[in-house]
Design a protein around this motif. Structure first.
Motif, PDB file in Angstrom:
ATOM      1  N   ALA A   1       0.836  -1.199   0.000  1.00 46.98           N
ATOM      2  CA  ALA A   1       0.000   0.000   0.000  1.00 46.98           C
ATOM      3  C   ALA A   1       0.875   1.254   0.000  1.00 46.98           C
ATOM      4  O   ALA A   1       0.606   2.208  -0.731  1.00 46.98           O
ATOM      5  CB  ALA A   1      -0.928  -0.004   1.207  1.00 46.98           C
TER       6      ALA A   1
ATOM      7  N   TYR B   1       2.341   1.560  -3.599  1.00 42.93           N
ATOM      8  CA  TYR B   1       1.502   2.043  -4.701  1.00 42.93           C
ATOM      9  C   TYR B   1       0.872   3.390  -4.399  1.00 42.93           C
ATOM     10  O   TYR B   1       0.672   4.196  -5.305  1.00 42.93           O
ATOM     11  CB  TYR B   1       0.516   0.987  -5.209  1.00 42.93           C
ATOM     12  N   GLY B   2       0.618   3.663  -3.109  1.00 44.86           N
ATOM     13  CA  GLY B   2       0.114   4.994  -2.759  1.00 44.86           C
ATOM     14  C   GLY B   2       1.090   6.074  -3.179  1.00 44.86           C
ATOM     15  O   GLY B   2       0.725   7.052  -3.839  1.00 44.86           O
ATOM     16  N   SER B   3       2.375   5.881  -2.817  1.00 43.16           N
ATOM     17  CA  SER B   3       3.337   6.927  -3.170  1.00 43.16           C
ATOM     18  C   SER B   3       3.614   6.925  -4.673  1.00 43.16           C
ATOM     19  O   SER B   3       3.873   7.973  -5.249  1.00 43.16           O
ATOM     20  CB  SER B   3       4.626   6.778  -2.362  1.00 43.16           C
TER      21      SER B   3
ATOM     22  N   ILE C   1      -6.156  10.307  -3.707  1.00 38.55           N
ATOM     23  CA  ILE C   1      -6.352   8.889  -3.372  1.00 38.55           C
ATOM     24  C   ILE C   1      -5.021   8.275  -2.959  1.00 38.55           C
ATOM     25  O   ILE C   1      -4.922   7.544  -1.967  1.00 38.55           O
ATOM     26  CB  ILE C   1      -6.960   8.116  -4.569  1.00 38.55           C
ATOM     27  N   GLY C   2      -3.956   8.605  -3.707  1.00 37.62           N
ATOM     28  CA  GLY C   2      -2.630   8.089  -3.368  1.00 37.62           C
ATOM     29  C   GLY C   2      -2.197   8.510  -1.975  1.00 37.62           C
ATOM     30  O   GLY C   2      -1.707   7.696  -1.177  1.00 37.62           O
ATOM     31  N   VAL C   3      -2.402   9.797  -1.658  1.00 42.83           N
ATOM     32  CA  VAL C   3      -2.047  10.305  -0.332  1.00 42.83           C
ATOM     33  C   VAL C   3      -2.841   9.560   0.735  1.00 42.83           C
ATOM     34  O   VAL C   3      -2.302   9.141   1.769  1.00 42.83           O
ATOM     35  CB  VAL C   3      -2.345  11.821  -0.256  1.00 42.83           C
ATOM     36  N   ASP C   4      -4.127   9.377   0.449  1.00 43.39           N
ATOM     37  CA  ASP C   4      -5.021   8.728   1.402  1.00 43.39           C
ATOM     38  C   ASP C   4      -4.557   7.304   1.720  1.00 43.39           C
ATOM     39  O   ASP C   4      -4.500   6.907   2.882  1.00 43.39           O
ATOM     40  CB  ASP C   4      -6.431   8.694   0.802  1.00 43.39           C
ATOM     41  N   VAL C   5      -4.200   6.552   0.665  1.00 40.31           N
ATOM     42  CA  VAL C   5      -3.760   5.162   0.863  1.00 40.31           C
ATOM     43  C   VAL C   5      -2.579   5.111   1.835  1.00 40.31           C
ATOM     44  O   VAL C   5      -2.571   4.347   2.802  1.00 40.31           O
ATOM     45  CB  VAL C   5      -3.361   4.529  -0.488  1.00 40.31           C
ATOM     46  N   VAL C   6      -1.597   5.983   1.608  1.00 39.05           N
ATOM     47  CA  VAL C   6      -0.386   5.943   2.427  1.00 39.05           C
ATOM     48  C   VAL C   6      -0.693   6.310   3.879  1.00 39.05           C
ATOM     49  O   VAL C   6      -0.307   5.605   4.820  1.00 39.05           O
ATOM     50  CB  VAL C   6       0.683   6.895   1.853  1.00 39.05           C
TER      51      VAL C   6
ATOM     52  N   GLU D   1      -2.928   3.703   5.732  1.00 39.59           N
ATOM     53  CA  GLU D   1      -2.192   2.476   6.016  1.00 39.59           C
ATOM     54  C   GLU D   1      -1.257   2.675   7.209  1.00 39.59           C
ATOM     55  O   GLU D   1      -1.130   1.810   8.074  1.00 39.59           O
ATOM     56  CB  GLU D   1      -1.404   2.070   4.757  1.00 39.59           C
TER      57      GLU D   1
END
Lengths: 345, 292
Positions: A314, A317-319, B98-103, B106
């Motif tokens: 996570a 792929y998030g970054s 969305i990318g920022v949110d995932v990191v 988590e």
């Protein structure tokens, strides 16, 4: 190379690649919708659930004493049926998918994930429910099973068990999916989708029915998702409804990881979607296999609050999404094109 | 009848909290043209800071720290990431958040492990009896507190220079810049306020009265229920966000009682879909005009 891989690679690693193929099929559909038609969807897992459920219900034999629905069709027909059912479900969403665009659609499709969660737990006679689920009907052609080890088969001294056979089944499905998508992109539907994406008003002036183009793209991506759902069910050997909306095969987390595949691969690129899936879907499973043999990985995953493979993935792929959006909006596909342009001639 | 009154008050209480979150979406959308999918992570970070600090410093200081933390994080996201893609298309901005949110989610979930601590507000787990009606004190506090904050915000939009600048910028970015509106400051301030609202919202979301869950991934997905609130009202309408918030809160409360607990979450989304079919830009949103 892909054809001979099962001869060399062990079962556990084949499973990693097979899981990535599941993601690839779903992501190809999503990249057509988002990259070419400009419509953002978080509803893919819902259509995967629909497809998986349709396959299980169509292919399973009705059993006495069990309240699970089983129609007992041949598995090949059941797969086609599952794709048709999920496409129709996508088409049923047309009143929203045709009218609503971009960001509004992203949030609107979020409702499908919640709907899937509710329906999955409510109609246990189809999905098997969240507690136990129901077994996946094996995929057989002319009595030869492609998802179990019956009848036994040995090729060049390698016993062909369930995973080796499923590899070929999935390979055929993925390659079929890739070629259909490339065809759609190059021909009339693809052109009308891109026209709608770039400017709906001018597309309408050119004679494209905007609402219909959007609805078609949505239905096509739902069909791909349905096929991916069937593959997911076959891969797990089990169909099971999710317990909550934030983790599980049909959850928001799945929706976001599929979107991540499409962005990292490059919006609109079919091959990018395949590469992205190998990364986003393959990495957590690959890391899990590597943990026992790599001491560094073993030490950071230990204990509560450890960096488990899914956490690492996570983060990665998030970054990567953030980096791709800021520095390389074309994703892996654009990087690939640049490399081939430099070394290609 | 008394059940209905009770549901209405409880629904309005959670509606006020959803209105705060929806206002955050709208403020950010008007300033940056982005739907902030990282809003849930702002809520989660504020909640995490609060529950970690409340043991040693007491709930008041902890809550202030949490609220400020979310505000600062929102500004950092805007300055460091979103501002770099200015002029980028809205879909790219959505993907970025969305990318920022995932990191962030988590990381907070990893730190929390399997625990889901409650924010220990003084009004938790108490009921008030008014005649035949029994209501949760938390919902009353949420309603009053939410209405006060909404009133203050609307006063800010209406009567301050910043509010005027923000409205001007939302109307026409370049024209506003030519009139002397500093786009960067207005936008950063908008994200700050949205972050602070998210931080306040978690003080109600992660209590036993609201959904029965503490700070966890579930809190994050509760924020997703505020999305329909913003969409129902129209993404660029502050009035719409407040009304949408209350629609969502009441829909949830009524359908929980009259249909089933599981159906309540879906009901909110079904209402949103119905609104979108009739009005694709929400109830009060500006209709997009296409020029060729």
């Amino acid at each position: 190379m892909a054809l001979a891989l099962p001869l060399y690679v062990s079962e556990v690693w084949l499973r990693v690649f097979e899981y990535a193929m599941v993601g690839a099929v779903a992501a190809i559909g999503l990249t057509l919708l988002s990259g070419h038609c400009g419509q953002l969807s978080l509803g893919t897992p819902f259509f995967m659930l629909v497809g998986g459920t349709a396959y299980a219900a169509l292919a399973a034999d009705a059993e006495a004493g069990s309240d699970l629905v089983g129609i007992g069709l041949p598995p090949v027909i059941a797969i086609v049926g599952a794709v048709v059912v999920s496409s129709l479900a996508g088409l049923a969403f047309a009143p929203v998918a045709g009218r609503v665009s971009g960001i509004y659609l992203a949030v609107a499709t979020l409702s499908l994930v919640f709907l899937g969660l509710y329906l999955g737990q409510r109609f246990t006679e189809f999905t098997g429910g969240a507690a136990t689920g129901r077994p996946a009907p094996p995929f057989t052609i002319f009595g030869f099973s492609l998802t179990t080890r019956e009848p036994e088969l040995t090729v060049l001294g390698v016993p062909f068990g369930a995973q080796e056979r499923m590899w070929y089944l999935f390979l055929i499905l993925v390659i079929g999916g890739i070629f259909l998508a490339l065809g759609a992109v190059r021909s009339r539907p693809g052109r009308s989708w891109r026209a709608v994406r770039d400017n709906p008003a001018s597309a309408a002036a050119m004679g494209v029915n905007v609402a219909r183009a959007r609805a078609t793209a949505f239905a096509v991506s739902a069909g791909y998702a349905g096929l991916a759902g069937v593959m997911m069910v076959l891969w797990f050997g089990l169909l099971k409804a999710d317990e909550n909306e934030f983790q599980g095969s049909w959850s928001i987390a799945a929706a976001i990881s599929l979107l991540a595949i499409v962005i990292i691969g490059g919006l609109g690129s079919v091959w990018g979607a395949v590469l992205g899936a190998a990364f986003v879907f393959g990495l957590p499973l690959a890391l899990r296999l590597l943990v026992p043999s790599v001491p560094l990985l073993a030490s950071i995953t230990e204990g509560s609050g450890g960096f488990t493979p899914s956490v690492i993935t996570a983060f990665a792929y998030g970054s990567l999404i953030v980096l791709v959006v800021i520095f390389e909006p074309g994703g892996l596909a654009a990087i690939g094109r640049r490399i081939t342009a430099r070394f290609g001639r | 009848m008394s059940t209905f009154m009770q549901l209405t008050i409880n629904g309005a209480g959670s509606g006020a909290v959803f209105a705060l979150l929806a206002l955050g979406f709208v403020i950010i959308y008007r300033a940056s043209g982005a739907v902030n999918f990282a809003h849930g992570s702002l809520v989660l970070v504020a909640g995490y800071i609060t529950v970690r600090a409340q043991e040693s410093m007491g709930i008041t200081v902890a809550a202030i720290l949490g609220v400020l933390g979310a505000g600062v994080l929102a500004v950092i996201i805007e300055r460091v990431l979103v501002a770099r893609t200015r002029g980028g298309d809205p879909i790219a901005l959505v993907l970025l958040t969305i990318g920022v949110d995932v990191v962030i989610v988590e990381e907070v979930a990893r730190r929390l492990g399997s625990s889901a601590p409650f924010v220990r507000v003084p009004w938790a787990n108490e009921v008030i009896h008014v005649g035949q009606i029994t209501v949760l004190k938390g919902q009353i506090v949420a309603l009053c507190f939410g209405l006060v904050i909404i009133a203050v915000l609307f006063a800010l939009f209406r009567f301050t220079g910043w509010g005027l600048a923000m409205r001007a910028q939302a109307e026409h970015r370049e024209a506003a810049a030519l009139m002397g509106v500093r786009n960067t400051q207005v936008t950063a301030a908008a994200w700050l306020i949205a972050g602070v609202l998210a931080g306040i919202a978690v003080l109600f979301l992660a209590t036993p009265d609201f959904a029965g869950g503490g700070v966890s991934r579930a809190t994050h997905s509760l924020v997703l229920v505020a999305f329909p609130a913003a969409i129902i009202g129209g993404l660029d309408s502050t009035n719409g966000a407040v009304i949408g918030g209350f629609i969502v809160g009441l829909t949830g409360a009524y359908s929980q009682q009259y249909v089933s607990f599981e159906f309540a979450r879906v009901a909110v989304y079904l209402v949103m879909l119905a609104v979108l079919v009739v009005r694709p830009s929400g109830l009060f949103g500006t209709k997009e005009v296409q020029r060729v």
